[in-house]
Design an enzyme around this catalytic site. Structure first.
Site, PDB file in Angstrom:
ATOM      1  N   ASN A 143     -23.433  35.612  85.225  1.00 22.82           N
ATOM      2  CA  ASN A 143     -22.402  35.540  84.189  1.00 22.82           C
ATOM      3  C   ASN A 143     -21.080  36.007  84.803  1.00 22.82           C
ATOM      4  OD1 ASN A 143     -20.812  35.630  81.905  1.00 22.82           O
ATOM      5  ND2 ASN A 143     -21.853  37.400  81.001  1.00 22.82           N
ATOM      6  N   TRP A 144     -20.196  35.056  85.110  1.00 20.53           N
ATOM      7  CA  TRP A 144     -18.946  35.385  85.787  1.00 20.53           C
ATOM      8  C   TRP A 144     -17.919  36.002  84.850  1.00 20.53           C
ATOM      9  CZ3 TRP A 144     -17.932  30.415  89.243  1.00 20.53           C
ATOM     10  CH2 TRP A 144     -19.011  30.246  90.115  1.00 20.53           C
ATOM     11  N   LYS A 145     -18.159  35.928  83.554  1.00 20.35           N
ATOM     12  CA  LYS A 145     -17.238  36.473  82.547  1.00 20.35           C
ATOM     13  C   LYS A 145     -15.821  35.906  82.763  1.00 20.35           C
ATOM     14  CE  LYS A 145     -20.230  40.455  81.978  1.00 20.35           C
ATOM     15  NZ  LYS A 145     -20.362  41.893  81.694  1.00 20.35           N
ATOM     16  N   HIS A 193     -23.948  37.550  73.721  1.00 13.17           N
ATOM     17  CA  HIS A 193     -23.719  38.616  74.697  1.00 13.17           C
ATOM     18  C   HIS A 193     -23.119  39.826  73.995  1.00 13.17           C
ATOM     19  CE1 HIS A 193     -22.068  40.805  78.129  1.00 13.17           C
ATOM     20  NE2 HIS A 193     -22.920  40.139  78.875  1.00 13.17           N
ATOM     21  N   GLU A 245     -20.763  41.744  74.666  1.00 11.81           N
ATOM     22  CA  GLU A 245     -19.306  41.779  74.578  1.00 11.81           C
ATOM     23  C   GLU A 245     -18.808  40.923  73.424  1.00 11.81           C
ATOM     24  OE1 GLU A 245     -19.144  42.564  79.347  1.00 11.81           O
ATOM     25  OE2 GLU A 245     -18.598  40.586  78.578  1.00 11.81           O
ATOM     26  N   GLU A 258     -30.301  43.209  77.342  1.00 13.01           N
ATOM     27  CA  GLU A 258     -29.178  43.887  77.989  1.00 13.01           C
ATOM     28  C   GLU A 258     -28.886  45.197  77.267  1.00 13.01           C
ATOM     29  OE1 GLU A 258     -25.733  41.308  77.809  1.00 13.01           O
ATOM     30  OE2 GLU A 258     -25.723  41.451  75.634  1.00 13.01           O
ATOM     31  N   GLY A 272     -21.855  47.171  82.963  1.00 11.90           N
ATOM     32  CA  GLY A 272     -20.580  47.518  83.581  1.00 11.90           C
ATOM     33  C   GLY A 272     -20.386  48.997  83.830  1.00 11.90           C
ATOM     34  N   SER A 319     -26.329  45.646  84.649  1.00 15.93           N
ATOM     35  CA  SER A 319     -25.905  46.119  85.971  1.00 15.93           C
ATOM     36  C   SER A 319     -26.985  45.914  87.034  1.00 15.93           C
ATOM     37  CB  SER A 319     -25.491  47.602  85.917  1.00 15.93           C
ATOM     38  OG  SER A 319     -24.379  47.780  85.068  1.00 15.93           O
ATOM     39  N   GLY A 327     -24.148  40.324  86.024  1.00 13.39           N
ATOM     40  CA  GLY A 327     -22.714  40.322  85.779  1.00 13.39           C
ATOM     41  C   GLY A 327     -21.922  40.460  87.061  1.00 13.39           C
ATOM     42  N   GLY A 328     -21.429  41.671  87.334  1.00 15.73           N
ATOM     43  CA  GLY A 328     -20.526  41.902  88.459  1.00 15.73           C
ATOM     44  C   GLY A 328     -21.046  41.411  89.793  1.00 15.73           C
TER      45      GLY A 328
END
Length: 252
Positions: A10-12, A96, A98, A168, A174, A214, A235-236
């Site tokens: 997930n590049w967000k 998600h 967010e 999640e 994050g 994460s 994610g990151g």
């Protein structure tokens, strides 16, 4: 039959167009033609067509980070399932944390999006998980039950095969914190047990449940070794090809 692992990036709201193209090409090259795990990347909307071209002929699938529940109409700024399919998507992330906690998306909205996407032929990666406050109040299982039941209510047996669940823990996204493999397994087993009680062994046994909090190359192997952890929503670490590919390798 054992479930095949799935690793989704997930590049967000990250990458320039050039960065997205280079990252997709690097992932496609690194994954090869016959990976042991299914691999998906989910870039921002404006880069979908470019990334689709970069992935053409590879074993990497394309996903979007969200979708609207209506097929078309006066919904300024929104994107439909049909548009995503035309752009080359096979997957879409829905619910998600967010979107739930930052943008105020409700369980009802998530339910409508899930049904719209599945009916259009997309595979849904449904995100569920508890906040730190909910975890401290021992509400984790209640949150799972509400989010899973409300989102997936009314699906046919055939439509269940277009569903992936991603657990999640919101407190780990994050933050650099990760649930232990044992905590992840406990959560995944609870979700699978509830699905089994409602929909039977065949659907529960086939349902992929990913971990999404994460995930890093250092934590991936331990998480993926758990019997009910079927891969990760990353994610990151998905923004760096070498890190993402190391996670994919851990799922192989």
């Amino acid at each position: 039959m054992p479930r095949k692992k799935l690793v989704a990036g997930n590049w967000k709201m990250n990458t320039t167009l050039a960065e997205a193209k280079a990252l997709a090409e690097a992932v496609a090259k690194g994954v090869g033609t016959a990976p042991a795990a299914d691999v998906v990347v989910c870039p921002p909307y404006p880069w979908l067509v470019t990334v689709a071209e970069a992935l053409k002929g590879s074993a990497v699938g394309l996903g979007a980070q969200d979708v609207h529940n209506e097929a078309k109409g006066a919904f300024t700024g929104e994107v439909s399932s049909g548009m995503l399919k035309e752009a080359g998507c096979k997957y879409v992330v829905i619910g998600h944390s967010e979107r739930r906690h930052v943008l105020g998306e409700s369980d009802v909205t998530v339910h409508l999006k899930v049904h719209s996407a599945v009916e259009a032929g997309l595979t849904v990666i449904l995100c569920v998980g508890e906040t730190l406050v909910e975890r401290e109040r021992n509400l984790t299982e209640r949150v799972f039950q509400r989010q899973v039941y409300s989102a997936l209510a009314g699906l046919t047996d055939d439509q269940w095969h277009k569903v992936v669940i991603a657990y999640e823990p919101v407190w780990a996204i994050g933050t650099g914190k990760t649930a232990t493999p044992e905590q992840a397994q406990q959560a995944h087993l609870f979700i699978r047990t509830k699905i089994r009680a409602l929909h039977g062994e065949n659907i529960a046994a086939a349902l992929p449940i990913l971990y999404g909090g994460s995930v890093t190359p250092d934590t991936a192997a331990g998480l993926f070794s758990q019997p009910d952890v079927d891969g990760g929503l990353v994610g990151g670490a998905s923004l760096k090809a070498d890190q993402f590919l190391a996670i994919v390798k851990a799922a192989g």
